[in-house]
Write a protein that holds these residues in place. Structure first.
Motif, PDB file in Angstrom:
ATOM      1  N   ARG A  26       0.834  -1.211   0.000  1.00 40.95           N
ATOM      2  CA  ARG A  26       0.000   0.000   0.000  1.00 40.95           C
ATOM      3  C   ARG A  26       0.858   1.245   0.000  1.00 40.95           C
ATOM      4  O   ARG A  26       0.553   2.227  -0.659  1.00 40.95           O
ATOM      5  CB  ARG A  26      -0.930   0.004   1.210  1.00 40.95           C
ATOM      6  CG  ARG A  26      -2.140  -0.845   0.978  1.00 40.95           C
ATOM      7  CD  ARG A  26      -3.142  -0.707   2.112  1.00 40.95           C
ATOM      8  NE  ARG A  26      -3.543  -2.065   2.442  1.00 40.95           N
ATOM      9  CZ  ARG A  26      -3.357  -2.645   3.598  1.00 40.95           C
ATOM     10  NH1 ARG A  26      -2.831  -1.996   4.592  1.00 40.95           N
ATOM     11  NH2 ARG A  26      -3.719  -3.880   3.790  1.00 40.95           N
ATOM     12  N   LYS A  45     -13.389  13.698  -1.798  1.00 36.81           N
ATOM     13  CA  LYS A  45     -12.952  12.421  -1.231  1.00 36.81           C
ATOM     14  C   LYS A  45     -13.297  12.361   0.253  1.00 36.81           C
ATOM     15  O   LYS A  45     -13.093  13.318   0.984  1.00 36.81           O
ATOM     16  CB  LYS A  45     -11.450  12.236  -1.403  1.00 36.81           C
ATOM     17  CG  LYS A  45     -11.039  12.032  -2.837  1.00 36.81           C
ATOM     18  CD  LYS A  45      -9.558  11.789  -2.935  1.00 36.81           C
ATOM     19  CE  LYS A  45      -9.143  11.588  -4.367  1.00 36.81           C
ATOM     20  NZ  LYS A  45      -7.710  11.402  -4.498  1.00 36.81           N
ATOM     21  N   ARG A  48      -9.779   9.571   4.992  1.00 32.06           N
ATOM     22  CA  ARG A  48      -9.193   8.237   4.974  1.00 32.06           C
ATOM     23  C   ARG A  48      -9.393   7.555   6.316  1.00 32.06           C
ATOM     24  O   ARG A  48      -9.269   8.171   7.365  1.00 32.06           O
ATOM     25  CB  ARG A  48      -7.701   8.313   4.667  1.00 32.06           C
ATOM     26  CG  ARG A  48      -7.433   8.642   3.206  1.00 32.06           C
ATOM     27  CD  ARG A  48      -5.977   8.621   2.943  1.00 32.06           C
ATOM     28  NE  ARG A  48      -5.467   9.933   3.331  1.00 32.06           N
ATOM     29  CZ  ARG A  48      -4.204  10.237   3.449  1.00 32.06           C
ATOM     30  NH1 ARG A  48      -3.287   9.347   3.231  1.00 32.06           N
ATOM     31  NH2 ARG A  48      -3.822  11.444   3.789  1.00 32.06           N
ATOM     32  N   ASP A  51      -5.750   2.411   8.818  1.00 33.37           N
ATOM     33  CA  ASP A  51      -5.416   1.062   8.379  1.00 33.37           C
ATOM     34  C   ASP A  51      -4.935   0.278   9.593  1.00 33.37           C
ATOM     35  O   ASP A  51      -3.837   0.496  10.095  1.00 33.37           O
ATOM     36  CB  ASP A  51      -4.334   1.121   7.306  1.00 33.37           C
ATOM     37  CG  ASP A  51      -4.015  -0.234   6.725  1.00 33.37           C
ATOM     38  OD1 ASP A  51      -4.597  -1.244   7.172  1.00 33.37           O
ATOM     39  OD2 ASP A  51      -3.170  -0.287   5.808  1.00 33.37           O
ATOM     40  N   ASP A  89      -7.563  12.048   9.785  1.00 25.25           N
ATOM     41  CA  ASP A  89      -7.558  11.721   8.363  1.00 25.25           C
ATOM     42  C   ASP A  89      -6.772  10.444   8.078  1.00 25.25           C
ATOM     43  O   ASP A  89      -5.999  10.358   7.141  1.00 25.25           O
ATOM     44  CB  ASP A  89      -7.007  12.898   7.547  1.00 25.25           C
ATOM     45  CG  ASP A  89      -7.324  12.779   6.064  1.00 25.25           C
ATOM     46  OD1 ASP A  89      -8.305  12.090   5.717  1.00 25.25           O
ATOM     47  OD2 ASP A  89      -6.580  13.346   5.252  1.00 25.25           O
ATOM     48  N   GLY A  90      -6.935   9.458   8.962  1.00 30.47           N
ATOM     49  CA  GLY A  90      -6.282   8.171   8.786  1.00 30.47           C
ATOM     50  C   GLY A  90      -4.837   8.116   9.253  1.00 30.47           C
ATOM     51  O   GLY A  90      -4.201   7.073   9.182  1.00 30.47           O
TER      52      GLY A  90
END
Length: 114
Positions: A26, A45, A48, A51, A89-90
């Motif tokens: 990734r 968008k 995010r 993960d 934002d991730g």
């Protein structure tokens, strides 16, 4: 800064014979893609998501202990120290000054209940 780290990781992985992990793949993909210059694309968008595969690599910068992801608050939790690191934002913000204390809240709740 993240793109530089991903670039270095990509360079290192290209020189190895072992298959890269999913997180590394990734990161390779992210480093090869270019940001869009169209402002309307950037604003449309969704934020995010974190993960969770990163939990394999991330540790608390203070105690060096593993962290737990709390989806309801979108934070990484160090239960031993009672610290919650925000994810924006991730991207986890692992700066101790940006973290909030969680033990304090539990102690206040216990006092209020008695």
């Amino acid at each position: 800064m993240l793109s530089r780290v991903c670039g270095r990781l990509a360079s290192a992985l290209r020189g190895t014979r072992a298959p890269p992990s999913a997180v590394a793949l990734r990161c390779l993909h992210a480093s090869s893609s270019r940001p869009s210059t169209d402002k309307s694309e950037r604003t449309e968008k969704p934020p995010r998501a974190f993960d969770q595969a990163l939990l394999e690599f991330l540790v608390c910068p203070l105690s060096k202990k593993p962290l737990r992801y709390e989806a309801s608050t979108n934070e990484l939790i160090n239960e031993e120290l009672g610290i919650a690191y925000p994810i924006i934002d991730g991207i986890p913000n692992m700066i101790p000054q940006a973290a909030r204390m969680t033990h304090q809240n539990k102690k206040q709740e216990e006092v209020e209940q008695h």
